[in-house]
Motif scaffolding. Structure first.
Motif, PDB file in Angstrom:
ATOM      1  N   PHE A 247     -71.571   9.348 -25.117  1.00 57.39           N
ATOM      2  CA  PHE A 247     -70.155   9.337 -25.494  1.00 57.39           C
ATOM      3  C   PHE A 247     -69.835  10.426 -26.510  1.00 57.39           C
ATOM      4  O   PHE A 247     -68.701  10.904 -26.584  1.00 57.39           O
ATOM      5  N   GLN A 248     -70.847  10.839 -27.301  1.00 57.11           N
ATOM      6  CA  GLN A 248     -70.614  11.896 -28.283  1.00 57.11           C
ATOM      7  C   GLN A 248     -70.310  13.218 -27.582  1.00 57.11           C
ATOM      8  O   GLN A 248     -69.422  13.968 -28.003  1.00 57.11           O
ATOM      9  N   GLN A 250     -69.083  13.456 -24.497  1.00 55.14           N
ATOM     10  CA  GLN A 250     -67.807  13.274 -23.802  1.00 55.14           C
ATOM     11  C   GLN A 250     -66.622  13.449 -24.753  1.00 55.14           C
ATOM     12  O   GLN A 250     -65.671  14.183 -24.458  1.00 55.14           O
ATOM     13  N   GLN A 251     -66.679  12.764 -25.889  1.00 54.30           N
ATOM     14  CA  GLN A 251     -65.555  12.791 -26.821  1.00 54.30           C
ATOM     15  C   GLN A 251     -65.371  14.171 -27.452  1.00 54.30           C
ATOM     16  O   GLN A 251     -64.241  14.627 -27.657  1.00 54.30           O
ATOM     17  N   ASN A 252     -66.478  14.853 -27.748  1.00 54.05           N
ATOM     18  CA  ASN A 252     -66.368  16.196 -28.325  1.00 54.05           C
ATOM     19  C   ASN A 252     -65.789  17.181 -27.321  1.00 54.05           C
ATOM     20  O   ASN A 252     -65.003  18.054 -27.684  1.00 54.05           O
ATOM     21  N   LEU A 254     -63.755  16.393 -24.761  1.00 60.61           N
ATOM     22  CA  LEU A 254     -62.334  16.058 -24.589  1.00 60.61           C
ATOM     23  C   LEU A 254     -61.514  16.570 -25.767  1.00 60.61           C
ATOM     24  O   LEU A 254     -60.441  17.162 -25.580  1.00 60.61           O
ATOM     25  N   ARG A 255     -62.021  16.378 -26.970  1.00 61.23           N
ATOM     26  CA  ARG A 255     -61.306  16.836 -28.165  1.00 61.23           C
ATOM     27  C   ARG A 255     -61.132  18.361 -28.152  1.00 61.23           C
ATOM     28  O   ARG A 255     -60.071  18.883 -28.504  1.00 61.23           O
ATOM     29  N   GLN A 258     -58.484  19.381 -25.643  1.00 68.23           N
ATOM     30  CA  GLN A 258     -57.160  19.068 -26.190  1.00 68.23           C
ATOM     31  C   GLN A 258     -56.735  20.116 -27.230  1.00 68.23           C
ATOM     32  O   GLN A 258     -55.566  20.526 -27.274  1.00 68.23           O
ATOM     33  N   GLU A 311     -61.117  12.358 -18.971  1.00 70.37           N
ATOM     34  CA  GLU A 311     -60.744  10.971 -19.249  1.00 70.37           C
ATOM     35  C   GLU A 311     -61.169  10.052 -18.095  1.00 70.37           C
ATOM     36  O   GLU A 311     -61.669   8.943 -18.320  1.00 70.37           O
ATOM     37  N   ILE A 314     -64.994   9.669 -18.216  1.00 72.13           N
ATOM     38  CA  ILE A 314     -65.408   8.793 -19.320  1.00 72.13           C
ATOM     39  C   ILE A 314     -65.260   7.334 -18.902  1.00 72.13           C
ATOM     40  O   ILE A 314     -66.158   6.515 -19.116  1.00 72.13           O
ATOM     41  N   ARG A 318     -68.344   4.492 -18.196  1.00 73.88           N
ATOM     42  CA  ARG A 318     -68.424   3.204 -18.886  1.00 73.88           C
ATOM     43  C   ARG A 318     -68.534   2.053 -17.893  1.00 73.88           C
ATOM     44  O   ARG A 318     -69.175   1.040 -18.174  1.00 73.88           O
ATOM     45  N   THR A 328     -71.771  12.707 -16.665  1.00 74.26           N
ATOM     46  CA  THR A 328     -71.426  13.646 -17.735  1.00 74.26           C
ATOM     47  C   THR A 328     -72.006  15.025 -17.473  1.00 74.26           C
ATOM     48  O   THR A 328     -71.346  16.045 -17.690  1.00 74.26           O
TER      49      THR A 328
END
Length: 345
Positions: A247-248, A250-252, A254-255, A258, A311, A314, A318, A328
């Motif tokens: 998830f780290q 994925q979130q990095n 996506l951020r 953005q 998104e 992700i 899950r 990923t």
């Protein structure tokens, strides 16, 4: 029910109870799970290098040929004594879960079965089958925190005959923890570096110990957005080997997409130069070139589409937890390929 709370596992490791011949270790840190499994195996007194007494099996292989596990667990050794079977990489596989449940119904004679698994949910079949069994025990393993990390540092420094000052310890702890084996390796490397000195300082730590996850995550994200396709697989493998949570990544990613979207709007709608827009963000100098490359090559509509794709992936990872790494990896590689095409176009 045969299970231990996370805080009780260390006591079990110091004196394993082999009246439970089936032992399940699970948790999000594969390095910690593997290290604790090795500790239990060491207490068994069985020589891991003896092919007649010890065997290591892959959970993926057993899902295709579960008979191998039954053969190894139920076969009496030709030379007598107890046999050690270690199964690595277990997860939510139905076939393996059922086999472990069957082998736990009666006490194994002449064998110890150690199963190493990922972060199993409370209702995972493998975990439930062990927790409900009379002759099996489940041991949760969680990442280094607080006293556990201090204890590991103390072990390595004591073994090396070294001391570390308070500032050095805090600096060292801030750079560890993603994976127990990777963390221990970094501490061992520091001890070799500091051999012959009286006390290790924060400067020593900064000189030799790298952050086991943060810098590598940024490097993988930058390779993805800038189209460094050939470089990316090794970076992803390095992160997963170090136990970096999926998830780290994925979130990095996506951020970052953005952020690029907001920056690209300024470039397209206000006509500002790419270099000026990037400079205003004040990125680390190591990331500046990748951000400029990405910002110059990604169209605004493609960035929006990519954010939606991330998104979706992700959410999918899950729902299909066992496929999270595959999902990923494919996502990052396909984005990197698109970035390379954008750059050439």
């Amino acid at each position: 029910m045969a299970q231990k709370k996370a805080g009780e596992v260390d006591a079990f490791l110091s004196r394993p109870d082999f009246s439970y011949p089936v032992i399940l270790l699970y948790g999000p840190d594969p390095g910690l799970v593997s290290e604790r499994a090795a500790t239990i195996a060491g207490h068994s007194g069985i020589d891991p290098s003896d092919p007649f007494a010890s065997v290591s099996l892959s959970a993926d292989e057993l899902e295709k040929d579960i008979g191998r596990l039954y053969d190894e667990a139920l076969t009496v050794s030709l030379f007598g004594g107890t046999r050690l079977i270690r199964v690595r990489g277990a997860g939510t596989g139905k076939v393996l879960s059922e086999a472990v449940a069957t082998l736990s119904e009666k006490k194994l004679e002449g064998a110890i079965l150690i199963v190493e698994a990922g972060d199993l949910k409370r209702n995972a079949a493998l975990r439930l089958s062990v927790e409900r069994a009379k002759f099996a025990i489940a041991l949760p393993c969680y990442q280094d925190e607080g006293r556990a990390l201090d204890r590991m540092i103390d072990e390595e420094f004591s073994r090396a005959g070294l001391q570390i000052d308070r500032e050095g310890r805090e600096e060292l702890k801030s750079r560890l923890g993603a994976n127990r084996m990777a963390s221990r390796g970094e501490v061992e490397k520091l001890c070799v570096y500091a051999y012959g000195t009286e006390r290790v300082t924060a400067d020593d730590v900064a000189a030799i110990v790298g952050d086991v996850s943060a810098d590598a995550v940024d490097e993988a994200i930058d390779a993805t957005i800038s189209g460094a396709v050939k470089k990316l697989p090794a970076l992803i493998e390095r992160l997963t080997d170090a136990g970096t949570p999926i998830f780290q990544l994925q979130q990095n990613l996506l951020r970052t997409i953005q952020q690029l979207t907001a920056m690209r709007e300024i470039v397209e709608r206000q006509g500002e130069p790419v270099s000026r827009v990037v400079e205003r963000r004040r990125p680390h100098f190591k990331r500046k070139a990748a951000l400029e490359t990405a910002l110059a090559s990604w169209p605004l509509d493609a960035l929006a589409r990519t954010a939606r794709r991330i998104e979706t992936d992700i959410l999918r990872s899950r729902k299909e937890n066992q496929m999270a790494l595959t999902i990923t990896r494919q996502m990052m590689l396909s984005i990197a390929v698109e970035a390379a095409k954008n750059r050439r176009g």
